[in-house]
Design a protein around this motif. Sequence first.
Motif, PDB file in Angstrom:
ATOM      1  N   MET A 159      27.487  50.067  35.702  1.00 17.89           N
ATOM      2  CA  MET A 159      28.923  49.867  35.638  1.00 17.89           C
ATOM      3  C   MET A 159      29.101  49.457  33.602  1.00 17.89           C
ATOM      4  SD  MET A 159      31.535  46.720  36.992  1.00 17.89           S
ATOM      5  CE  MET A 159      32.321  45.800  35.922  1.00 17.89           C
ATOM      6  N   ASN A 160      30.313  49.654  33.431  1.00 20.97           N
ATOM      7  CA  ASN A 160      30.474  50.140  31.861  1.00 20.97           C
ATOM      8  C   ASN A 160      30.836  47.993  32.061  1.00 20.97           C
ATOM      9  OD1 ASN A 160      29.499  52.316  30.591  1.00 20.97           O
ATOM     10  ND2 ASN A 160      32.227  53.214  30.990  1.00 20.97           N
ATOM     11  N   LYS A 161      30.592  47.834  30.482  1.00 19.47           N
ATOM     12  CA  LYS A 161      30.412  46.269  29.979  1.00 19.47           C
ATOM     13  C   LYS A 161      31.941  46.649  29.547  1.00 19.47           C
ATOM     14  CE  LYS A 161      26.362  44.293  28.436  1.00 19.47           C
ATOM     15  NZ  LYS A 161      25.823  43.586  26.761  1.00 19.47           N
ATOM     16  N   PRO A 162      33.166  45.062  30.331  1.00 23.79           N
ATOM     17  CA  PRO A 162      34.149  45.554  29.364  1.00 23.79           C
ATOM     18  C   PRO A 162      34.829  45.225  28.355  1.00 23.79           C
ATOM     19  CG  PRO A 162      33.999  44.078  30.926  1.00 23.79           C
ATOM     20  CD  PRO A 162      32.366  44.520  30.359  1.00 23.79           C
ATOM     21  N   THR A 163      35.417  46.013  27.269  1.00 23.32           N
ATOM     22  CA  THR A 163      35.091  45.478  25.736  1.00 23.32           C
ATOM     23  C   THR A 163      36.732  45.335  25.695  1.00 23.32           C
ATOM     24  OG1 THR A 163      34.152  47.686  25.263  1.00 23.32           O
ATOM     25  CG2 THR A 163      35.674  46.860  23.801  1.00 23.32           C
ATOM     26  N   ILE A 164      36.736  43.975  24.858  1.00 22.08           N
ATOM     27  CA  ILE A 164      37.935  43.508  24.343  1.00 22.08           C
ATOM     28  C   ILE A 164      37.703  43.398  22.787  1.00 22.08           C
ATOM     29  CG2 ILE A 164      39.011  40.953  24.082  1.00 22.08           C
ATOM     30  CD1 ILE A 164      38.938  42.181  27.123  1.00 22.08           C
ATOM     31  N   GLY A 165      38.691  43.620  22.583  1.00 16.61           N
ATOM     32  CA  GLY A 165      39.569  43.750  20.641  1.00 16.61           C
ATOM     33  C   GLY A 165      39.422  42.464  20.482  1.00 16.61           C
ATOM     34  N   ILE A 166      39.282  41.920  18.930  1.00 12.39           N
ATOM     35  CA  ILE A 166      39.553  40.746  18.441  1.00 12.39           C
ATOM     36  C   ILE A 166      39.914  41.138  17.172  1.00 12.39           C
ATOM     37  CG2 ILE A 166      39.377  38.771  17.236  1.00 12.39           C
ATOM     38  CD1 ILE A 166      36.517  37.995  19.405  1.00 12.39           C
ATOM     39  N   LEU A 167      41.583  41.668  16.940  1.00 10.23           N
ATOM     40  CA  LEU A 167      42.316  42.660  15.647  1.00 10.23           C
ATOM     41  C   LEU A 167      42.408  40.648  15.172  1.00 10.23           C
ATOM     42  CD1 LEU A 167      43.816  43.846  14.796  1.00 10.23           C
ATOM     43  CD2 LEU A 167      45.420  42.796  15.654  1.00 10.23           C
ATOM     44  N   TYR A 168      42.080  40.788  14.048  1.00 12.80           N
ATOM     45  CA  TYR A 168      41.289  40.071  12.560  1.00 12.80           C
ATOM     46  C   TYR A 168      42.111  40.369  11.737  1.00 12.80           C
ATOM     47  CZ  TYR A 168      37.472  41.994  10.261  1.00 12.80           C
ATOM     48  OH  TYR A 168      36.834  42.212   9.980  1.00 12.80           O
ATOM     49  N   ASP A 169      41.820  39.516  10.466  1.00 15.97           N
ATOM     50  CA  ASP A 169      42.481  39.525   9.206  1.00 15.97           C
ATOM     51  C   ASP A 169      41.709  38.716   8.118  1.00 15.97           C
ATOM     52  OD1 ASP A 169      44.030  37.373   9.289  1.00 15.97           O
ATOM     53  OD2 ASP A 169      46.041  38.811   9.070  1.00 15.97           O
ATOM     54  N   ILE A 196      42.444  42.812  35.894  1.00 15.38           N
ATOM     55  CA  ILE A 196      43.859  44.240  36.553  1.00 15.38           C
ATOM     56  C   ILE A 196      43.791  45.353  35.935  1.00 15.38           C
ATOM     57  CG2 ILE A 196      45.883  43.274  36.738  1.00 15.38           C
ATOM     58  CD1 ILE A 196      45.642  40.225  36.558  1.00 15.38           C
ATOM     59  N   SER A 197      44.000  45.002  34.721  1.00 14.30           N
ATOM     60  CA  SER A 197      44.084  46.559  33.966  1.00 14.30           C
ATOM     61  C   SER A 197      42.856  47.777  34.608  1.00 14.30           C
ATOM     62  CB  SER A 197      44.016  46.844  32.450  1.00 14.30           C
ATOM     63  OG  SER A 197      45.011  45.480  32.122  1.00 14.30           O
ATOM     64  N   ALA A 198      42.046  47.473  35.003  1.00 16.50           N
ATOM     65  CA  ALA A 198      40.996  48.461  34.739  1.00 16.50           C
ATOM     66  C   ALA A 198      41.378  48.739  36.760  1.00 16.50           C
ATOM     67  CB  ALA A 198      39.659  47.891  34.873  1.00 16.50           C
ATOM     68  N   GLU A 199      41.565  47.596  37.676  1.00 12.90           N
ATOM     69  CA  GLU A 199      41.814  48.036  38.598  1.00 12.90           C
ATOM     70  C   GLU A 199      42.619  48.912  39.030  1.00 12.90           C
ATOM     71  OE1 GLU A 199      39.843  43.542  40.468  1.00 12.90           O
ATOM     72  OE2 GLU A 199      41.767  44.316  40.510  1.00 12.90           O
ATOM     73  N   LEU A 235      40.073  38.105  30.361  1.00 14.31           N
ATOM     74  CA  LEU A 235      38.386  39.609  30.448  1.00 14.31           C
ATOM     75  C   LEU A 235      39.337  39.407  31.892  1.00 14.31           C
ATOM     76  CD1 LEU A 235      35.376  38.170  29.730  1.00 14.31           C
ATOM     77  CD2 LEU A 235      36.260  40.294  29.356  1.00 14.31           C
ATOM     78  N   SER A 236      40.083  38.559  32.406  1.00  9.32           N
ATOM     79  CA  SER A 236      41.342  38.543  34.159  1.00  9.32           C
ATOM     80  C   SER A 236      41.994  39.817  33.871  1.00  9.32           C
ATOM     81  CB  SER A 236      41.364  37.467  34.400  1.00  9.32           C
ATOM     82  OG  SER A 236      42.357  36.804  33.984  1.00  9.32           O
ATOM     83  N   ARG A 276      37.287  29.200  28.060  1.00 16.40           N
ATOM     84  CA  ARG A 276      38.578  29.408  29.078  1.00 16.40           C
ATOM     85  C   ARG A 276      39.562  31.230  28.522  1.00 16.40           C
ATOM     86  NH1 ARG A 276      40.112  25.208  32.366  1.00 16.40           N
ATOM     87  NH2 ARG A 276      41.327  26.800  33.028  1.00 16.40           N
ATOM     88  N   MET A 277      40.154  31.168  26.687  1.00 15.98           N
ATOM     89  CA  MET A 277      40.697  31.778  26.380  1.00 15.98           C
ATOM     90  C   MET A 277      39.984  33.643  26.920  1.00 15.98           C
ATOM     91  SD  MET A 277      42.099  30.673  23.258  1.00 15.98           S
ATOM     92  CE  MET A 277      42.639  29.277  22.417  1.00 15.98           C
ATOM     93  N   VAL A 278      38.569  33.476  26.331  1.00 14.04           N
ATOM     94  CA  VAL A 278      37.892  34.625  26.743  1.00 14.04           C
ATOM     95  C   VAL A 278      38.109  34.591  28.699  1.00 14.04           C
ATOM     96  CG1 VAL A 278      35.680  35.149  26.996  1.00 14.04           C
ATOM     97  CG2 VAL A 278      36.567  34.378  25.230  1.00 14.04           C
ATOM     98  N   GLU A 279      37.606  33.561  29.525  1.00 14.01           N
ATOM     99  CA  GLU A 279      37.967  33.924  30.689  1.00 14.01           C
ATOM    100  C   GLU A 279      39.081  34.990  31.091  1.00 14.01           C
ATOM    101  OE1 GLU A 279      38.561  30.558  32.609  1.00 14.01           O
ATOM    102  OE2 GLU A 279      37.540  31.531  34.314  1.00 14.01           O
TER     103      GLU A 279
END
Lengths: 57, 297
Positions: free
Chosen positions: B1-11, B286-289, B281-282, B275-278
């Motif tokens: 299973m692919n690891k979920p990827t979360i973007g972190i948008l920064y400047d 949900i989006s992936a499902e 990821l939740s 907690r933010m990351v948790e």
Amino acid sequence: MEAKCLECDASVKIEVDAVIGEIVSCPDCGADYEVASLGNGTVTIKTAESVKEDWGE
Amino acid sequence: MNKPTIGILYDRIRWEEKELASRLESRGALAQMIDAKMQVLPLDSSRFDSIPELVLGRCVSYYRGLNIASTFEAHGIRIINSSEVLELCGNKLLTSQILSKNGIATPKTVVAFSSESAMQAIETIGFPCVMKPIVGSWGRQVVPIRDRETAEALIEMREQQADSMQTIFYIQEMIKRPPRDIRCIAVGDDVVTSVYRYAADDSWKTNVALGGRTEPCRLTSELEDIVLRAARAVGGGILGVDVMEREGEYVVHEVNGTVEFKGAQTSTDLSIADRMVEYALSLEQISAEKAATSAQA
């Protein structure tokens, strides 16, 4: 790692765990730089953006 | 299973962004760092292939963060917080309106739209009062006004600025509070931390960015209730809700849409970033499902 300050030519130390986008400051003149690239023990920096009116939380 | 990827948008990469990336990786996910300053986004694209489906918005520039969030959303990318939330939180006038509309205690506020009417707004609140820019953070240009002479000088100074925003006068009552306020961080339906913020010795402002210090603050049920109501009122997500104490009641004076938490982290053992990351990821799960279900249909 080290980079040269673009303002005063002093050495700017870059920590080994630095990441691209991190801000570093020149210890001599205080100029702020953004880490632009990292690789094979080399680092490049670019002038960091200065604080703007809309910056914050 | 692919690891979920979360973007972190920064400047600008601060401690918070590094901590979020580290916690994502600790949870077996990938953190994709996205430099907002370097994005070139063709608006006729159906989607931006290089951007993950879920992004944590962490821009320090309000307008940059707001506009890139709405651009991402228009191309099917979910961003926390949404552009709607960012707009409501980034504009103090809109925040005050939404808090009042939802019956959440907030300082009495009067707004005027010219230097001509500004004094009337100040007199409506009475002295002492506080003048704030409607967009801005870290306590910049937040000024206590204790007398008419100061008010006149401030109005004159603002009138001479080229920026039209300076002639929007947002005037608030000065709350008689202890020399502290409370920073609460709401993540989804939870208040993950609450800390007192004490002003630095030479300041009345409690912003940690200005040298304020934090101490643990017990999360009472009343505090939790008003914080969650404020968070829901602006649309929910990851929020910094600032609360003052006034004679036994709580008053919400600000909701921050891109919350800084380095200061709050020093007063709690719990990892705020985790907690933010948790939460992120939740939402990603949900989006992936949902995507898997619609693909099967």
